[in-house]
Design an enzyme around this catalytic site. Sequence first.
Site, short mmCIF file in Angstrom:
data_model
loop_
_atom_site.label_atom_id
_atom_site.label_comp_id
_atom_site.label_asym_id
_atom_site.label_seq_id
_atom_site.Cartn_x
_atom_site.Cartn_y
_atom_site.Cartn_z
N SER A 34 64.24 16.06 48.58
CA SER A 34 63.02 16.88 48.65
C SER A 34 63.16 18.17 47.86
O SER A 34 64.12 18.90 48.04
CB SER A 34 62.72 17.28 50.10
N HIS A 69 57.76 14.21 46.97
CA HIS A 69 58.56 13.03 46.62
C HIS A 69 57.79 12.17 45.62
O HIS A 69 56.76 11.60 45.94
CB HIS A 69 58.85 12.17 47.85
N HIS A 91 62.24 6.80 52.71
CA HIS A 91 62.73 7.34 53.99
C HIS A 91 62.42 6.37 55.12
O HIS A 91 61.34 5.77 55.16
CB HIS A 91 62.07 8.68 54.31
N TYR A 93 61.67 7.20 58.06
CA TYR A 93 60.53 7.69 58.86
C TYR A 93 59.18 7.28 58.29
O TYR A 93 58.16 7.37 58.96
CB TYR A 93 60.58 9.21 59.07
N GLU A 94 59.18 6.83 57.03
CA GLU A 94 57.91 6.38 56.45
C GLU A 94 57.53 4.99 56.96
O GLU A 94 56.43 4.51 56.68
CB GLU A 94 58.01 6.36 54.93
N ALA A 121 67.63 17.71 51.03
CA ALA A 121 67.34 18.97 51.69
C ALA A 121 67.82 18.82 53.13
O ALA A 121 67.63 17.76 53.72
CB ALA A 121 65.85 19.25 51.65
N MET A 222 67.27 13.91 57.25
CA MET A 222 66.59 12.64 57.58
C MET A 222 66.79 11.59 56.50
O MET A 222 65.94 10.71 56.33
CB MET A 222 65.09 12.90 57.76
N SER A 223 67.90 11.66 55.78
CA SER A 223 68.07 10.71 54.66
C SER A 223 69.54 10.51 54.34
O SER A 223 70.42 10.78 55.16
CB SER A 223 67.34 11.26 53.43
N ASN A 246 66.88 25.60 55.20
CA ASN A 246 66.50 26.41 56.37
C ASN A 246 67.66 26.42 57.36
O ASN A 246 68.52 25.55 57.31
CB ASN A 246 65.26 25.81 57.05
N HIS A 260 57.88 22.02 56.49
CA HIS A 260 58.13 21.19 55.30
C HIS A 260 57.90 22.02 54.03
O HIS A 260 58.61 21.85 53.03
CB HIS A 260 57.24 19.94 55.33
#
Length: 287
Positions: A34, A69, A91, A93-94, A121, A222-223, A246, A260
């Site tokens: 990201s 993305h 991802h 989550y998609e 990220a 998350m990846s 962050n 995000h």
Amino acid sequence: MLTPAFTRADYEVAADEVRRRTHQTPKIAIILGSGLGPLADSVSNATIIPYREIPNWPQAPHGGHVQGHKGQLVIGEIEGQSVLMMQGRLHFYEGYSMHQVTFPVRLMRVLGVETLIVTNAAGGLNPNFRAGDLMLITDHINLLGQMGQNGLMGPNEESFGDRFPIFTQAYDKKLRNKSLEIAQRENITLRQGVYIALSGPAFETPAEIRMFRMWGADAVGMSTVPEVVVARHAGMRVMGVSSITNEAIDDQDSVKDVSHEEVLAVGAKIVPNLITILRGVLREFPE
Ligand code: HPA
């Protein structure tokens, strides 16, 4: 809910299409996380192949698209090396299955890629980390995989690797040492640590953040780990860098919060340092 795994032939068909478009035979692939898409701009003599033009490439389950993305392969040269870049990853989550998330990595392997460089990220768990830092991944905690979401589930594809791959040294030591050397020389702060992979898309609660820290994780995202698992199974060397976009929030009364947009904005700011490190590694690539 295990969708059937792809067969070797499915990857071969996809690889034929890539070979039809370019005569380059990259040995190194880079997955851009990201906010890190601009890295692909440093590629010269680029052949660009949108994912949707590659046979068997997994379709977005709902036609969805995450801001920041893109969806294309960029094959070209950086620092005299032929590289294959994924501008935008798939991802979990998609709604993709783990076999789908990791499809590109096996495609790379069939194309002859030997080294996978992953970027992402991530939220900083280590209290010494600041937003805007880079972290070299030294090891990972595969929470997704250990909970049953692993791209290697199902029949083992022996032509890629063994049933029970070993993960003691998932992140290549020579590549790590070279990255540290470049960072030091270029005066870039490069932290080191353990990345924990979750499914998302919900960000973590403060209680989860405190727990992951106790487990020894330094960054959360998350990846990445799904791809690393399949790459290591196929015998690829792996290097990983997280952009700490962050600081993870460990206090439920915090006035700060994560977003995000912040992830993308800070990710974009870190790009120049990441480019410097990646260029250095490619230029002085340790065999
Ligand atoms: N948590 C999970 N994934 C992330 C974060 C985070 O704080 N920042 C960027 N990706």
